[in-house]
Motif scaffolding. Structure first.
Motif, PDB file in Angstrom:
ATOM      1  N   MET A   1     -20.796 -16.807 -65.473  1.00 15.42           N
ATOM      2  CA  MET A   1     -22.171 -16.855 -65.030  1.00 15.42           C
ATOM      3  C   MET A   1     -22.226 -17.553 -63.674  1.00 15.42           C
ATOM      4  O   MET A   1     -21.665 -18.623 -63.499  1.00 15.42           O
ATOM      5  N   PRO A   2     -22.918 -16.946 -62.708  1.00 12.08           N
ATOM      6  CA  PRO A   2     -23.041 -17.600 -61.396  1.00 12.08           C
ATOM      7  C   PRO A   2     -23.771 -18.935 -61.509  1.00 12.08           C
ATOM      8  O   PRO A   2     -24.629 -19.118 -62.372  1.00 12.08           O
ATOM      9  N   LYS A   3     -23.423 -19.854 -60.623  1.00 18.80           N
ATOM     10  CA  LYS A   3     -24.083 -21.163 -60.631  1.00 18.80           C
ATOM     11  C   LYS A   3     -25.591 -21.037 -60.432  1.00 18.80           C
ATOM     12  O   LYS A   3     -26.360 -21.812 -60.984  1.00 18.80           O
ATOM     13  N   SER A   4     -26.016 -20.051 -59.654  1.00 18.16           N
ATOM     14  CA  SER A   4     -27.451 -19.857 -59.455  1.00 18.16           C
ATOM     15  C   SER A   4     -28.134 -19.459 -60.765  1.00 18.16           C
ATOM     16  O   SER A   4     -29.265 -19.878 -61.030  1.00 18.16           O
ATOM     17  N   ALA A   5     -27.446 -18.692 -61.603  1.00 19.71           N
ATOM     18  CA  ALA A   5     -28.006 -18.333 -62.908  1.00 19.71           C
ATOM     19  C   ALA A   5     -28.021 -19.549 -63.828  1.00 19.71           C
ATOM     20  O   ALA A   5     -28.977 -19.754 -64.577  1.00 19.71           O
ATOM     21  N   GLU A   6     -26.969 -20.366 -63.763  1.00 20.91           N
ATOM     22  CA  GLU A   6     -26.937 -21.599 -64.555  1.00 20.91           C
ATOM     23  C   GLU A   6     -28.101 -22.504 -64.167  1.00 20.91           C
ATOM     24  O   GLU A   6     -28.681 -23.181 -65.016  1.00 20.91           O
ATOM     25  N   ALA A   7     -28.446 -22.515 -62.883  1.00 18.28           N
ATOM     26  CA  ALA A   7     -29.547 -23.345 -62.384  1.00 18.28           C
ATOM     27  C   ALA A   7     -30.905 -22.686 -62.653  1.00 18.28           C
ATOM     28  O   ALA A   7     -31.927 -23.249 -62.326  1.00 18.28           O
ATOM     29  N   ARG A   8     -30.888 -21.480 -63.226  1.00 18.59           N
ATOM     30  CA  ARG A   8     -32.098 -20.727 -63.562  1.00 18.59           C
ATOM     31  C   ARG A   8     -32.914 -20.340 -62.330  1.00 18.59           C
ATOM     32  O   ARG A   8     -34.135 -20.308 -62.350  1.00 18.59           O
ATOM     33  N   ILE A   9     -32.211 -20.047 -61.228  1.00 17.62           N
ATOM     34  CA  ILE A   9     -32.879 -19.525 -60.032  1.00 17.62           C
ATOM     35  C   ILE A   9     -33.222 -18.073 -60.339  1.00 17.62           C
ATOM     36  O   ILE A   9     -32.340 -17.240 -60.517  1.00 17.62           O
ATOM     37  N   GLU A  10     -34.507 -17.780 -60.440  1.00 19.64           N
ATOM     38  CA  GLU A  10     -34.946 -16.486 -60.960  1.00 19.64           C
ATOM     39  C   GLU A  10     -34.822 -15.329 -59.982  1.00 19.64           C
ATOM     40  O   GLU A  10     -34.648 -14.186 -60.398  1.00 19.64           O
ATOM     41  N   ALA A  23     -32.796  -7.175 -53.399  1.00 18.04           N
ATOM     42  CA  ALA A  23     -33.521  -8.180 -54.173  1.00 18.04           C
ATOM     43  C   ALA A  23     -32.959  -8.221 -55.589  1.00 18.04           C
ATOM     44  O   ALA A  23     -32.787  -7.183 -56.230  1.00 18.04           O
ATOM     45  N   HIS A  24     -32.672  -9.427 -56.060  1.00 15.74           N
ATOM     46  CA  HIS A  24     -32.098  -9.646 -57.386  1.00 15.74           C
ATOM     47  C   HIS A  24     -33.059 -10.494 -58.208  1.00 15.74           C
ATOM     48  O   HIS A  24     -33.740 -11.374 -57.673  1.00 15.74           O
ATOM     49  N   GLU A  25     -33.078 -10.255 -59.523  1.00 12.28           N
ATOM     50  CA  GLU A  25     -33.913 -11.031 -60.431  1.00 12.28           C
ATOM     51  C   GLU A  25     -33.079 -11.398 -61.650  1.00 12.28           C
ATOM     52  O   GLU A  25     -32.339 -10.564 -62.179  1.00 12.28           O
ATOM     53  N   LEU A  26     -33.203 -12.639 -62.085  1.00 12.16           N
ATOM     54  CA  LEU A  26     -32.454 -13.116 -63.248  1.00 12.16           C
ATOM     55  C   LEU A  26     -32.982 -12.440 -64.502  1.00 12.16           C
ATOM     56  O   LEU A  26     -34.182 -12.415 -64.770  1.00 12.16           O
ATOM     57  N   SER A  27     -32.068 -11.878 -65.263  1.00 12.80           N
ATOM     58  CA  SER A  27     -32.393 -11.221 -66.526  1.00 12.80           C
ATOM     59  C   SER A  27     -31.418 -11.746 -67.561  1.00 12.80           C
ATOM     60  O   SER A  27     -30.254 -11.339 -67.585  1.00 12.80           O
ATOM     61  N   GLY A  28     -31.858 -12.700 -68.367  1.00  8.93           N
ATOM     62  CA  GLY A  28     -30.945 -13.360 -69.300  1.00  8.93           C
ATOM     63  C   GLY A  28     -30.023 -14.273 -68.522  1.00  8.93           C
ATOM     64  O   GLY A  28     -30.474 -15.155 -67.806  1.00  8.93           O
ATOM     65  N   ASP A  29     -28.718 -14.038 -68.633  1.00  8.63           N
ATOM     66  CA  ASP A  29     -27.728 -14.852 -67.931  1.00  8.63           C
ATOM     67  C   ASP A  29     -27.131 -14.143 -66.716  1.00  8.63           C
ATOM     68  O   ASP A  29     -26.167 -14.621 -66.133  1.00  8.63           O
ATOM     69  N   ALA A  30     -27.683 -12.982 -66.349  1.00  8.97           N
ATOM     70  CA  ALA A  30     -27.132 -12.204 -65.237  1.00  8.97           C
ATOM     71  C   ALA A  30     -28.266 -11.733 -64.330  1.00  8.97           C
ATOM     72  O   ALA A  30     -29.436 -11.756 -64.706  1.00  8.97           O
ATOM     73  N   TYR A  31     -27.892 -11.301 -63.150  1.00 12.53           N
ATOM     74  CA  TYR A  31     -28.868 -10.796 -62.199  1.00 12.53           C
ATOM     75  C   TYR A  31     -28.907  -9.278 -62.221  1.00 12.53           C
ATOM     76  O   TYR A  31     -27.876  -8.623 -62.341  1.00 12.53           O
ATOM     77  N   ALA A  32     -30.124  -8.739 -62.095  1.00 21.11           N
ATOM     78  CA  ALA A  32     -30.321  -7.304 -61.978  1.00 21.11           C
ATOM     79  C   ALA A  32     -30.887  -7.023 -60.593  1.00 21.11           C
ATOM     80  O   ALA A  32     -31.692  -7.807 -60.075  1.00 21.11           O
ATOM     81  N   VAL A  33     -30.476  -5.913 -59.997  1.00 22.44           N
ATOM     82  CA  VAL A  33     -31.028  -5.497 -58.713  1.00 22.44           C
ATOM     83  C   VAL A  33     -32.396  -4.876 -58.989  1.00 22.44           C
ATOM     84  O   VAL A  33     -32.512  -3.956 -59.801  1.00 22.44           O
TER      85      VAL A  33
END
Length: 60
Positions: A1-10, A23-33
């Protein structure tokens, strides 16, 4: 998991060398385009705030 996802950067936007914005958006523990905006096109984001992005307007 990326550190940005761990930090909950949405949301984050990545700017490519050719001017494309992805543009990326956090979806669960991963980012979706959520959008790929190429020079010459526009996109209106609604999250994290409403803004219309036209990459070619950002450069001279």
């Amino acid at each position: 998991m990326p550190k940005s996802a761990e930090a909950r950067i949405e949301h984050y936007w990545r700017v490519e060398q050719d001017g494309t914005v992805i543009a990326h958006e956090l979806s669960g523990d991963a980012y979706a385009v959520v959008a790929t905006v190429r020079p010459g096109t526009s996109w209106t984001a609604i999250a994290p705030f409403t803004v219309t992005l036209t990459p070619s307007d950002l450069v001279s």
